[in-house]
Scaffold this motif. Structure first.
Motif, mmCIF file in Angstrom:
data_model
loop_
_atom_site.group_PDB
_atom_site.id
_atom_site.type_symbol
_atom_site.label_atom_id
_atom_site.label_comp_id
_atom_site.label_asym_id
_atom_site.label_seq_id
_atom_site.Cartn_x
_atom_site.Cartn_y
_atom_site.Cartn_z
ATOM 1 N N LEU A 73 -45.443 23.984 -89.029
ATOM 2 C CA LEU A 73 -46.285 23.996 -90.222
ATOM 3 C C LEU A 73 -46.991 25.343 -90.376
ATOM 4 C CD1 LEU A 73 -47.711 22.633 -92.634
ATOM 5 C CD2 LEU A 73 -49.430 21.782 -91.016
ATOM 6 N N TYR A 96 -39.869 22.550 -93.131
ATOM 7 C CA TYR A 96 -40.936 21.572 -93.352
ATOM 8 C C TYR A 96 -40.447 20.141 -93.083
ATOM 9 C CZ TYR A 96 -44.155 25.003 -95.387
ATOM 10 O OH TYR A 96 -45.015 26.060 -95.579
ATOM 11 N N ALA A 140 -45.915 21.815 -97.559
ATOM 12 C CA ALA A 140 -46.930 22.078 -96.531
ATOM 13 C C ALA A 140 -48.009 21.003 -96.535
ATOM 14 C CB ALA A 140 -47.556 23.452 -96.747
#
Length: 674
Positions: A73, A96, A140
């Motif tokens: 991340l 991700y 994110a």
């Protein structure tokens, strides 16, 4: 499923109940601190005492994927910030996506499994919110929501395990092996294999593994693990030594009286483990509230997504979906359903370290409502053993007087005689001859050639000895003495008030107890004297067990919340009747453990006040967490609906508040109580 505790309070639980030996609870759930909350590892949450270490290792192993996810991340956010050309499209999605799967697969799997039983739960909300974030390209933020949610889980697991381990380390580090005394010498065997009646040897400095009767003349023991008292306790031959005590003086031998699993220490551990499953009313309220408000917020989020289509010009589906996702994340009640049970469990652990065993979180709540404390006298406020209170001698040699009387009394086994003999033990240098017992009157005998009469007024009257009639007004038990046909003085015997009894009364009044009552089977004059010295509000003597029940029923009929404190055996009916039944000094008493809601492991009445104080402080912490959680969530919900809050704020409102609430609950472990 639902069941009821011994006070009729409903217990709600999602797991299969475990059998409990207590006669007051036919069925109750096993330990499941935070069971209704978002647990990723049910085994960790439900682990019993024997599974703690295994559960802890399994929890630690789950930190690895969390750490990898956090690294991915942070790397993704950095690459996004640097606007790296190659970090786009499928590459960005894969990075991700891996970060999401590492921490999110268990949540999604639990969401799928729980659809049948509960559609609106934390797992479902987190799954929908994070997948929705991926749908609108907020990769994110989607990973962050799931990641910090899981990190919050790790903190919860660590806090629960820490609480359990602190209790376990405090009272259950018994040796696995013991030295068994056999005809062929000493053999080292497993403690679990030792049978009742076997004799075991314990060296100085070692912890006792099994309950037993002391066969050695005497020894001192550290009982802190069981009672919270650091002062050594000296045991004499024939007295009971309990598992968990540390032998301080010499090599001793014990005749085992209870098997490994039936020792007092094992029962304490079982009570502490089971206590976490018996919910307080606050827990039940929050659980029911969460089940209502979570679907309400979910439908509000759905409405927030589609209703603006009919009223807002330039309606952007993704924009309003994003706001709805913020709603979903905030709606997770983790901060409440995690921190509140943890707070109560921490309170149970803190109480056990202070020598107090609560059988459930519901009794922690009840202690805060107690406005009337009713106490037995003997063994609760007084020592329960006769002691010499006063020696009044008309003779010049007062030392001879006590020693001579004690020499006569040594021929008797009566408790009063034993008390006088014990008082003069250090100065006893005379021998009595021709001792004769006069039934119902006392003793007569000869010491140093002088004739003594030791007994009641009837004895002296029988032999024509005149004495001061005012002694009949003395409250305590009195022993009159005549020497060579003349009245020579008296000795009073009474049950001694415990040293901390006045302090206990003072603390209870400071904590808001409005009425202090003493009920006793002792004669009323003695009861009134003790009550006067302790400044109690009411006292009644000469009572039978059924009379005590009547008095407590009258107090409850007045609308009072009553705690009764007794020895747990003779007072069992009253302990059962009271709103909170407390057994004083019931550590080795099966009846006390079975009957009472709260077991005070020491004989210190000041611990009654400590129990009330613990309940009040736990309730303060719990309501602090509730207020903080609702306040923050309400603010972020309003901001989210107006488009002023992002998923990052939602993460704080959910996981961040849960984390702060957990830290606040853990603080209980370090609190000091009255």
């Amino acid at each position: 499923m639902k069941s009821e505790d011994s006070k009729g309070n409903e217990i709600e639980n999602d797991f299969k109940p475990l059998e409990i030996t207590s006669s007051r609870t036919a069925e109750a759930p096993g330990p499941n601190v935070g069971a209704e909350c978002c647990s990723l590892d049910g085994r960790t949450k439900q682990a019993g005492a024997e599974e703690h270490e295994e559960a802890g290792e399994e929890a630690k192993s789950s930190y690895v994927p969390t750490a990898i996810s956090l690294s991915l991340l942070l790397a993704g956010i950095l690459l996004d910030y640097l606007d790296t050309p190659w970090f786009t499209g499928y590459v960005r999605l894969i990075v991700y996506g891996i970060a999401y799967v590492l921490v999110g697969w268990r949540v999604v799997w639990h969401a799928i499994k729980s659809i049948r039983s509960s559609f609106f739960n934390e797992f479902f909300l987190m799954s929908i919110a994070t997948m929705g974030a991926f749908y609108i390209g907020q990769f994110a933020e989607g990973v962050a929501v799931m990641l910090f949610y899981v990190i919050g889980e790790h903190f919860q697991e660590a806090a629960v395990l820490r609480s359990r381990r602190s209790i376990k380390a405090l009272i259950d580090n018994r040796p696995d092996e013991v030295r068994l005394v056999t005809e062929n010498g000493i053999a080292s065997v497993k403690a679990k294999t030792v049978q009742v009646g076997d004799v075991v040897q314990v060296k100085a400095g070692e912890k006792v593994a099994l309950d037993g009767e002391l066969l050695t003349d005497r020894s001192s023991f550290n009982t802190a693990a069981l009672t919270g008292e650091s002062k050594p306790d000296t045991k004499m031959k024939g007295e009971t030594v309990l598992a968990g005590m540390i032998n301080l003086d010499r090599v001793i031998e014990l005749r085992v009286t209870s098997g490994y699993e039936n020792s007092a220490l094992s029962k304490i551990l079982q009570l502490v483990e089971e206590a976490g499953s018996r919910k307080a009313k606050t827990q039940q309220l929050i659980t029911r509230l969460a089940k209502v408000y979570t679907p309400v917020v979910f439908f509000l989020a759905v409405s927030l997504t589609f209703i603006p289509y009919f009223f807002v010009e330039g309606y952007d589906f993704n924009q309003w979906l994003y706001r709805a996702l913020v709603f979903l994340v905030i709606s997770c009640p983790c901060a409440l359903v995690i921190s509140i049970p943890l707070g109560y469990f921490g309170g149970i652990g803190a109480a056990s370290r202070n020598g107090i065993l609560f059988k459930g979180a519901n009794f922690l709540d009840l202690m805060t409502q107690v406005d009337t404390v009713v106490m037995d006298k003997t063994g609760t406020l007084t020592e329960g053993v006769f002691q010499v209170q006063r020696v009044e001698a008309l003779l010049e040699d007062k030392t001879w007087f006590l020693s001579a009387v004690a020499a006569i009394e040594r021929a008797s086994t009566h408790p009063i005689a034993k008390a006088i003999a014990a008082e003069a033990a250090s100065s006893l240098r005379h021998t009595a001859r021709k001792v004769e017992e006069i039934s119902g009157h006392g003793l007569k005998g000869e010491v140093d050639g002088r004739q003594l009469l030791v007994g009641n007024g009837k004895l002296l009257e029988k032999y024509g000895v005149l004495y001061d009639p005012s002694v009949k007004d003395i409250v305590e038990t009195i022993v009159l003495v005549a020497v060579d046909g003349s009245y020579a003085g008296y000795i009073t015997i009474a049950d001694k008030i415990k040293e901390d009894a006045p302090l206990a009364v003072k603390k209870m009044r400071e904590l808001g107890v409005k009425r202090l009552v003493m009920l006793s089977g002792d004669k009323d004059t003695i009861v009134q004297q003790v009550a006067g010295e302790l400044q109690l509000d009411q006292a009644y003597g000469g009572l039978l067990p059924q009379d005590k029940v009547s008095h407590v029923e009258e107090l409850k009929a007045e609308g009072r919340t009553v705690a009764f404190v007794g020895d747990g055996i003779n007072d069992a009916p009253v302990i059962t009747l009271a709103d909170v039944g407390m057994a004083m000094g019931g550590l080795g008493s099966d009846a006390a453990i079975e009957t009472a809601d709260v077991v005070i492991q020491t004989d210190n009445p000041a611990r009654i006040a400590t129990a009330i104080d613990i309940g009040k402080k736990i309730k303060q912490v719990v309501w602090q967490n509730i207020t903080m959680a609702f306040a923050v969530k309400a603010i972020v919900l309003i901001l989210g609906a107006g488009g002023l809050a992002t998923l990052w704020e939602a993460v704080f409102a959910d996981v961040g508040v849960a984390f702060l609430a957990i830290l606040n609950a853990v603080r209980i472990q370090r609190m000091k109580f009255k």
